[in-house]
Design a protein around this motif. Structure first.
Motif, PDB file in Angstrom:
ATOM      1  N   PRO A  41       0.769  -1.134   0.108  1.00  0.00           N
ATOM      2  CA  PRO A  41       0.018   0.085  -0.100  1.00  0.00           C
ATOM      3  C   PRO A  41       0.961   1.320   0.057  1.00  0.00           C
ATOM      4  CG  PRO A  41      -0.953  -1.501   1.447  1.00  0.00           C
ATOM      5  CD  PRO A  41       0.424  -2.067   1.084  1.00  0.00           C
ATOM      6  N   ALA A  42       2.005   1.346   0.596  1.00  0.00           N
ATOM      7  CA  ALA A  42       2.650   2.527   0.617  1.00  0.00           C
ATOM      8  C   ALA A  42       3.354   2.692  -0.814  1.00  0.00           C
ATOM      9  CB  ALA A  42       4.033   2.309   1.550  1.00  0.00           C
ATOM     10  N   ALA A  43       3.799   1.809  -1.470  1.00  0.00           N
ATOM     11  CA  ALA A  43       4.343   1.890  -2.767  1.00  0.00           C
ATOM     12  C   ALA A  43       3.207   2.512  -3.660  1.00  0.00           C
ATOM     13  CB  ALA A  43       4.893   0.795  -3.341  1.00  0.00           C
ATOM     14  N   LEU A  67      -7.160 -11.783  -7.298  1.00  0.00           N
ATOM     15  CA  LEU A  67      -5.642 -11.350  -7.681  1.00  0.00           C
ATOM     16  C   LEU A  67      -5.187 -10.373  -7.150  1.00  0.00           C
ATOM     17  CD1 LEU A  67      -5.816 -11.617 -11.727  1.00  0.00           C
ATOM     18  CD2 LEU A  67      -5.342 -13.426 -10.077  1.00  0.00           C
ATOM     19  N   GLY A  68      -5.662 -10.248  -5.772  1.00  0.00           N
ATOM     20  CA  GLY A  68      -4.956  -9.494  -4.888  1.00  0.00           C
ATOM     21  C   GLY A  68      -5.188  -8.013  -5.032  1.00  0.00           C
ATOM     22  N   ARG A  69      -6.330  -7.561  -5.401  1.00  0.00           N
ATOM     23  CA  ARG A  69      -6.599  -6.094  -5.853  1.00  0.00           C
ATOM     24  C   ARG A  69      -6.524  -4.944  -4.867  1.00  0.00           C
ATOM     25  NH1 ARG A  69     -13.154  -7.492  -6.994  1.00  0.00           N
ATOM     26  NH2 ARG A  69     -13.487  -8.565  -5.235  1.00  0.00           N
ATOM     27  N   GLY A  70      -6.392  -5.484  -3.704  1.00  0.00           N
ATOM     28  CA  GLY A  70      -5.934  -4.402  -2.479  1.00  0.00           C
ATOM     29  C   GLY A  70      -7.451  -3.803  -2.304  1.00  0.00           C
ATOM     30  N   ALA A  71      -8.587  -4.444  -2.091  1.00  0.00           N
ATOM     31  CA  ALA A  71      -9.623  -3.684  -1.799  1.00  0.00           C
ATOM     32  C   ALA A  71      -9.797  -3.029  -0.468  1.00  0.00           C
ATOM     33  CB  ALA A  71     -10.954  -4.926  -1.871  1.00  0.00           C
ATOM     34  N   ASP A  72      -9.111  -3.743   0.552  1.00  0.00           N
ATOM     35  CA  ASP A  72      -8.969  -2.952   1.956  1.00  0.00           C
ATOM     36  C   ASP A  72      -8.323  -1.638   1.966  1.00  0.00           C
ATOM     37  OD1 ASP A  72      -6.679  -4.265   1.419  1.00  0.00           O
ATOM     38  OD2 ASP A  72      -6.401  -4.889   3.487  1.00  0.00           O
ATOM     39  N   SER A  73      -7.483  -1.568   0.818  1.00  0.00           N
ATOM     40  CA  SER A  73      -6.619  -0.091   0.647  1.00  0.00           C
ATOM     41  C   SER A  73      -7.192   1.016  -0.243  1.00  0.00           C
ATOM     42  CB  SER A  73      -5.179  -0.545   0.520  1.00  0.00           C
ATOM     43  OG  SER A  73      -4.619  -1.678   1.578  1.00  0.00           O
ATOM     44  N   LEU A  74      -7.803   0.503  -1.163  1.00  0.00           N
ATOM     45  CA  LEU A  74      -8.199   1.487  -2.441  1.00  0.00           C
ATOM     46  C   LEU A  74      -8.855   2.650  -1.692  1.00  0.00           C
ATOM     47  CD1 LEU A  74      -9.256  -1.016  -5.048  1.00  0.00           C
ATOM     48  CD2 LEU A  74      -7.196   0.007  -4.688  1.00  0.00           C
ATOM     49  N   ALA A  75      -9.752   2.797  -0.853  1.00  0.00           N
ATOM     50  CA  ALA A  75     -10.693   3.827  -0.494  1.00  0.00           C
ATOM     51  C   ALA A  75      -9.635   4.865   0.424  1.00  0.00           C
ATOM     52  CB  ALA A  75     -11.627   3.671   0.494  1.00  0.00           C
ATOM     53  N   THR A  81      -4.319  10.601  -1.220  1.00  0.00           N
ATOM     54  CA  THR A  81      -3.844  11.360  -2.547  1.00  0.00           C
ATOM     55  C   THR A  81      -4.831  12.355  -3.256  1.00  0.00           C
ATOM     56  OG1 THR A  81      -4.478   9.517  -3.988  1.00  0.00           O
ATOM     57  CG2 THR A  81      -2.223   9.319  -2.658  1.00  0.00           C
ATOM     58  N   GLY A  82      -6.123  12.214  -3.359  1.00  0.00           N
ATOM     59  CA  GLY A  82      -6.967  12.941  -4.010  1.00  0.00           C
ATOM     60  C   GLY A  82      -7.268  12.513  -5.290  1.00  0.00           C
ATOM     61  N   VAL A  83      -6.631  11.250  -5.836  1.00  0.00           N
ATOM     62  CA  VAL A  83      -6.921  10.778  -7.067  1.00  0.00           C
ATOM     63  C   VAL A  83      -8.049   9.595  -7.166  1.00  0.00           C
ATOM     64  CG1 VAL A  83      -5.976   8.930  -8.730  1.00  0.00           C
ATOM     65  CG2 VAL A  83      -4.508  10.820  -7.567  1.00  0.00           C
ATOM     66  N   HIS A  84      -9.181  10.146  -7.737  1.00  0.00           N
ATOM     67  CA  HIS A  84     -10.179   9.053  -7.925  1.00  0.00           C
ATOM     68  C   HIS A  84      -9.757   7.695  -8.332  1.00  0.00           C
ATOM     69  CE1 HIS A  84     -12.820  12.614  -7.412  1.00  0.00           C
ATOM     70  NE2 HIS A  84     -12.252  13.187  -8.528  1.00  0.00           N
ATOM     71  N   VAL A  85     -10.425   6.559  -7.876  1.00  0.00           N
ATOM     72  CA  VAL A  85      -9.849   5.148  -7.999  1.00  0.00           C
ATOM     73  C   VAL A  85     -11.175   4.580  -8.318  1.00  0.00           C
ATOM     74  CG1 VAL A  85      -8.720   3.132  -7.157  1.00  0.00           C
ATOM     75  CG2 VAL A  85      -7.850   5.307  -6.515  1.00  0.00           C
ATOM     76  N   VAL A  86     -11.117   3.664  -9.604  1.00  0.00           N
ATOM     77  CA  VAL A  86     -11.943   2.932 -10.129  1.00  0.00           C
ATOM     78  C   VAL A  86     -11.682   1.688  -9.986  1.00  0.00           C
ATOM     79  CG1 VAL A  86     -13.849   2.364 -11.847  1.00  0.00           C
ATOM     80  CG2 VAL A  86     -13.201   4.682 -11.610  1.00  0.00           C
ATOM     81  N   ALA A  87     -12.541   0.583  -9.164  1.00  0.00           N
ATOM     82  CA  ALA A  87     -12.076  -0.752  -8.889  1.00  0.00           C
ATOM     83  C   ALA A  87     -12.895  -1.500  -9.906  1.00  0.00           C
ATOM     84  CB  ALA A  87     -12.239  -0.981  -7.593  1.00  0.00           C
ATOM     85  N   ALA A  88     -12.501  -2.821 -10.038  1.00  0.00           N
ATOM     86  CA  ALA A  88     -13.057  -3.962 -10.869  1.00  0.00           C
ATOM     87  C   ALA A  88     -13.427  -5.036 -10.035  1.00  0.00           C
ATOM     88  CB  ALA A  88     -12.204  -4.301 -11.867  1.00  0.00           C
ATOM     89  N   THR A  89     -14.625  -5.681 -10.437  1.00  0.00           N
ATOM     90  CA  THR A  89     -14.905  -6.868 -10.295  1.00  0.00           C
ATOM     91  C   THR A  89     -14.711  -7.764 -11.544  1.00  0.00           C
ATOM     92  OG1 THR A  89     -16.782  -8.355  -9.589  1.00  0.00           O
ATOM     93  CG2 THR A  89     -17.413  -6.649 -10.917  1.00  0.00           C
ATOM     94  N   GLY A  90     -15.134  -9.167 -11.558  1.00  0.00           N
ATOM     95  CA  GLY A  90     -14.827  -9.725 -12.801  1.00  0.00           C
ATOM     96  C   GLY A  90     -13.962 -10.877 -12.554  1.00  0.00           C
ATOM     97  N   THR A 128     -22.586  -3.259  -6.513  1.00  0.00           N
ATOM     98  CA  THR A 128     -23.775  -2.429  -5.920  1.00  0.00           C
ATOM     99  C   THR A 128     -23.637  -2.620  -4.632  1.00  0.00           C
ATOM    100  OG1 THR A 128     -25.287  -4.612  -5.951  1.00  0.00           O
ATOM    101  CG2 THR A 128     -25.370  -3.329  -7.966  1.00  0.00           C
ATOM    102  N   THR A 129     -23.124  -3.544  -3.794  1.00  0.00           N
ATOM    103  CA  THR A 129     -23.013  -3.579  -2.277  1.00  0.00           C
ATOM    104  C   THR A 129     -21.510  -3.275  -1.957  1.00  0.00           C
ATOM    105  OG1 THR A 129     -24.797  -5.279  -2.386  1.00  0.00           O
ATOM    106  CG2 THR A 129     -23.536  -4.971  -0.394  1.00  0.00           C
ATOM    107  N   GLY A 130     -20.621  -3.977  -2.282  1.00  0.00           N
ATOM    108  CA  GLY A 130     -19.253  -3.633  -1.804  1.00  0.00           C
ATOM    109  C   GLY A 130     -18.237  -4.721  -2.341  1.00  0.00           C
ATOM    110  N   LEU A 131     -16.943  -4.441  -2.155  1.00  0.00           N
ATOM    111  CA  LEU A 131     -16.029  -5.397  -2.214  1.00  0.00           C
ATOM    112  C   LEU A 131     -15.845  -6.288  -0.859  1.00  0.00           C
ATOM    113  CD1 LEU A 131     -13.575  -3.227  -4.472  1.00  0.00           C
ATOM    114  CD2 LEU A 131     -15.064  -4.949  -5.337  1.00  0.00           C
ATOM    115  N   PRO A 132     -15.665  -7.560  -0.978  1.00  0.00           N
ATOM    116  CA  PRO A 132     -15.255  -8.097   0.023  1.00  0.00           C
ATOM    117  C   PRO A 132     -13.781  -7.578   0.833  1.00  0.00           C
ATOM    118  CG  PRO A 132     -15.973  -9.822  -1.424  1.00  0.00           C
ATOM    119  CD  PRO A 132     -15.925  -8.188  -2.051  1.00  0.00           C
ATOM    120  N   GLY A 133     -13.841  -7.568   2.245  1.00  0.00           N
ATOM    121  CA  GLY A 133     -12.553  -6.969   2.689  1.00  0.00           C
ATOM    122  C   GLY A 133     -12.260  -5.529   2.666  1.00  0.00           C
TER     123      GLY A 133
END
Length: 314
Positions: A41-43, A67-75, A81-90, A128-133
């Motif tokens: 997450p720091a990197a 595939l280790g998408r870092g769901a617990d850190s994205l928000a 950082t002020g950068v909008h982040v769009v995450a993926a399912t699939g 629609t609900t949320g990412l696990p973790g």
């Protein structure tokens, strides 16, 4: 209902998206890339801060489930950082997962109506609900699937059917990883003709890997979005042809279908510049050749159209 882009911090007016890296990764791991995991997450925060300093405003991560998408850190990273982040399912190709991760995908009946309902429901829940973790309310904003090298296998047919069902339930766009020896026409036929997904809701990635320039134009003419997304990669010779591919498509009148991304999938690629290189190398070259309006179109206007959706409640 107005169209919005679904970020990890909530739905966003497309006009507020700003400069967008339309295909990239803050976090990803795969057994095919041992020792190259992006899992710190720091990197990831350093990447987003550097990207913001270079003018970046939105970062679209195509890492799907498992595939280790870092769901617990994205928000938290987006807030910091002020950068909008769009995450993926699939889901990616089967080779990126340990045996048994999707036990039902290889079955003969995998693509029969209803057989993929469980996976589609999982995609819908993450949209629609949320990412696990992840903290409550952190949702995915797109569906990522992948074509195969050569002929498509059962897993791919199964995941694409589930992606289409989730799209129809939610409105989410579908982004597709393509292989150099894959068949993007098959992908378009599968999603559009067989499963009823409109071409303008489909984003095809890795077009630089496909040497047939006429094919690029034909796909753009169908109305799909083409993600030219590989300036930071070194493993595919075609990935270094992004500027020439963009030039051909722009001169053929298809600039309105093009998206740009860095697709940073390894530590090596990140060290080579990652998303910052997209804004400090490729984009200035485009501006010198075509003026500032083209980068604005590819980085701001087109992503606003590609990632916005009329979100529906399933």
């Amino acid at each position: 209902m107005s169209r919005t882009v679904r970020t990890v911090l909530g739905d966003l007016d497309p006009a507020d998206l700003g400069v967008t890296d339309s295909h990239d990764h803050l976090f990803i791991r795969s057994p095919l890339l041992p020792g190259q995991e992006l899992d710190d997450p720091a990197a990831a925060e350093d990447v987003l801060r550097a990207y913001a300093a270079a003018g970046g405003r939105t970062f679209v991560q195509w890492t799907p489930l498992g595939l280790g998408r870092g769901a617990d850190s994205l928000a938290a990273l987006s807030r910091a950082t002020g950068v909008h982040v769009v995450a993926a399912t699939g889901a990616h190709q089967a080779v990126h997962y340990p045996p048994g991760f999707f036990p039902e995908s290889g079955a003969e009946q995998a693509e029969r109506p209803g057989a993929y309902a469980g996976l589609a429901e999982r995609f819908v829940a993450e949209l629609t609900t949320g990412l696990p973790g992840a903290p409550e309310g952190v949702r995915a904003g797109l569906i990522k699937v992948a074509g195969d090298p050569g002929l498509a296998g059962r897993h791919t047919r199964w995941t694409m059917a589930a992606a289409a069902e989730a799209h129809h339930a939610t409105g989410a766009p579908i982004a597709v990883h393509l292989e150099a020896d894959g068949d993007p026409r098959w992908v378009l036929h599968r999603l559009h003709d067989r499963h009823g997904v409109r071409p303008d809701r489909i984003i095809l990635g890795h077009l630089t890997r496909l040497p047939d320039r006429a094919l690029h134009g034909a796909l753009a003419a169908e109305g799909v979005h083409l993600a030219l997304d590989s300036p930071s990669r070194a493993g595919h010779p075609g990935d270094h042809q992004a500027f020439d591919v963009i030039t051909d498509l722009v001169e053929a009148g298809h600039a309105g279908r093009l998206l740009l991304g860095a697709d940073t999938t390894t530590r090596t690629a990140r060290a080579a510049g990652g998303p910052v290189g997209l804004l400090t190398d490729l984009v200035p070259r485009l501006a010198r050749s075509y003026g500032p309006d083209l980068p604005e179109l590819l980085l701001v206007t087109n992503p606003a159209a590609a990632f916005a959706a009329d979100w529906r409640k399933p």
